[in-house]
Design an enzyme around this catalytic site. Structure first.
Site, short mmCIF file in Angstrom:
data_model
loop_
_atom_site.label_atom_id
_atom_site.label_comp_id
_atom_site.label_asym_id
_atom_site.label_seq_id
_atom_site.Cartn_x
_atom_site.Cartn_y
_atom_site.Cartn_z
N HIS A 443 7.46 -1.25 -1.85
CA HIS A 443 8.81 -1.82 -1.82
C HIS A 443 9.89 -0.81 -2.24
CE1 HIS A 443 11.36 -5.01 -0.94
NE2 HIS A 443 10.99 -5.93 -1.81
N ARG A 444 9.49 0.38 -2.69
CA ARG A 444 10.49 1.39 -3.00
C ARG A 444 11.13 1.92 -1.74
NH1 ARG A 444 6.91 5.47 -6.50
NH2 ARG A 444 5.57 5.06 -4.69
#
Length: 472
Positions: A443-444
């Site tokens: 999710h970065r």
């Protein structure tokens, strides 16, 4: 009895066969002392943290000694076999006459030398340690720094608020700049009692303030007799009811990689249930296609192709996170990893440049990858450089899962079991072939929108596989 000179003995050392690995286990020896070997002949099989690898000997000669038995884990750079290269067979000398750690004459042991991958050459850089300062004599560099800092002469002795013995004769004065010394004097702090945190052991203003805030040290008292250590309770091991298996090789590396990935990359997993009836029909049609004869044709092939198409439409998902440089690295190629369960543990070899392959080429590469993995012959190079992975948990009858990313990758697709289920099709409930897909992503660098688009594209292609042609 014929003996061998030191110069005639070559020591073959355990190489680094996996880019940075530090050890390997000797699985099997193919030669014994007294056997003649030739350049390029395989002498043993070893298991690293990545795969089983056969090691060839790089010269001709007669085996003098095997340094380690099968089943031993050996550090990279350690001699594992001694070979007499003098040209004539000789009776092996006693083991004590040839130390196990003797190095080959042309390979002198160098301080700081690191083991390297076979064929990659020797690293040009070496790590050097800075000499550690001792409590009785400072190195010349430290003395020079002290002289510069104290160039205005010795500071007046500060009244000690915390009782402390004066420095012993010959002990260097604490390193501190004149303003820090003045601060210590004003606050009544003896610099000899302060723990430095600055570079090269220099005391900073914060160190002085921390010493003021710390509680005063108690007066020295006679040491109380040390209580006898309480031994840790011994856990009984019942060999008849339990089996202990050492964690090593591929399983050890997998465990370390999964822990690092799970606690480094913020995982998000999304799910979608898909009607793959048309895909299953296409699989049967392709099996009869002349261009696909002799190739592995199964649902995984079309799922892999669908994922490649989805990546082409959403290229930002094919990336990695560079923590050191704080950058997102977009990959303009896809090395498609396929998780494979083997007797030695889970491995993830990848198909290089899978994005450029036609469907027959992808089928051929997939077949070779699976066959090689099952035989335990996957090379370390085949497991390097993956960008996105597919794991097929459906072969075990599992509906779905939440897969963990391979380190350095941005996404992994889990494929569940394909089952006949009641499904609403064209307004009516009919039996259809259905499966569940799960996409985990970092999710970065992959947000919910991008991850959802990729998963939705894969599902749409599998529901209507003709889109493989229109979207490819």
């Amino acid at each position: 009895m014929t003996t061998m000179t030191e110069a005639s003995v070559r020591e073959f050392k355990m190489p680094d066969v996996g880019e940075g690995l530090t050890e390997a286990e000797i699985l099997k020896w193919y030669v014994q002392p007294g056997d003649t070997v030739t350049d390029g002949q395989v002498v043993c099989e070893v298991e690293t943290a990545k795969a089983a690898v056969e090691l060839p000997i790089p010269y001709d000669g007669v085996v003098r000694e095997l340094r380690f038995p099968e089943g031993t884990t050996v550090d990279v750079g350690t001699s594992i076999i001694a070979v007499d290269v003098s040209g004539g067979a000789a009776v092996p000398a006693p083991a004590e006459a040839q130390p196990a750690e003797q190095a080959a004459p042309e390979e002198p042991k160098k301080e700081g030398r690191q083991p390297v991958l076979v064929g990659y050459g020797v690293s040009t850089s070496a790590t050097k340690r800075r000499p550690r300062k001792t409590g009785t004599a400072a190195p010349e560099a430290a003395q020079a720094v002290q002289a510069e800092l104290n160039g205005h002469g010795s500071a007046p002795a500060a009244p000690a608020a915390v009782p402390a013995p004066a420095p012993a004769a010959g002990q260097p004065r604490p390193l501190a700049k004149p303003p820090v010394r003045k601060l210590a004097k004003d606050l009544g702090v003896d610099l000899a009692t302060v723990t430095p945190s600055g570079p090269d052991g220099i005391i900073t203003r914060d160190d002085v303030h921390a010493a003021v805030a710390a509680p005063a040290a108690p007066e020295p008292v006679a040491a109380a007799p040390t209580a006898p250590a309480v031994p840790a309770p011994v856990v009984a091991y019942d060999g008849a009811r339990e089996t202990r298996i050492p964690v090593k090789g591929v399983r050890k590396a997998t465990a370390q990689a999964m822990i690092g990935s799970a606690f480094t990359a913020p995982h998000v997993t999304e799910f979608v249930t898909v009607d793959v009836t048309r895909t299953m029909k296409l699989v049967e049609e392709l099996k009869q296609d002349k261009e696909m004869q002799g190739l592995r044709v199964n649902p995984l092939l079309l799922i892999a192709k669908a994922l490649l198409v989805a990546i082409k439409r959403n290229p930002d998902v094919n990336a990695s996170w560079d923590e050191a440089n704080q950058e997102i690295v977009l990959k303009h190629y896809v090395n498609l990893g396929i998780a494979a369960a083997t007797p030695r543990g889970l491995i993830v070899p990848n198909i290089k440049d899978a994005h450029d392959k036609t469907l027959p080429q992808l089928a051929e590469a997939l077949g070779e990858l699976v066959s090689t993995a099952r035989e335990g012959k996957t090379s370390p190079a085949a497991m390097q450089g993956g960008t996105v992975t597919i794991t097929n948990v459906g072969v075990f009858g599992v509906d779905t899962g939440t897969p963990i990313l391979n380190p350095g990758e941005s996404a992994i697709l889990a494929v569940g079991a394909i089952k006949l289920q009641p499904w609403v099709h064209k307004g009516k409930v009919k039996p259809r072939q259905v499966t569940t897909l799960a996409l985990s992503f970092d999710h970065r660098l992959v947000d919910g929108e991008l991850g959802s688009k990729v998963l939705a594209d894969v599902a749409a292609i599998l529901e209507q596989p003709k889109r493989l042609i229109t979207w490819a």
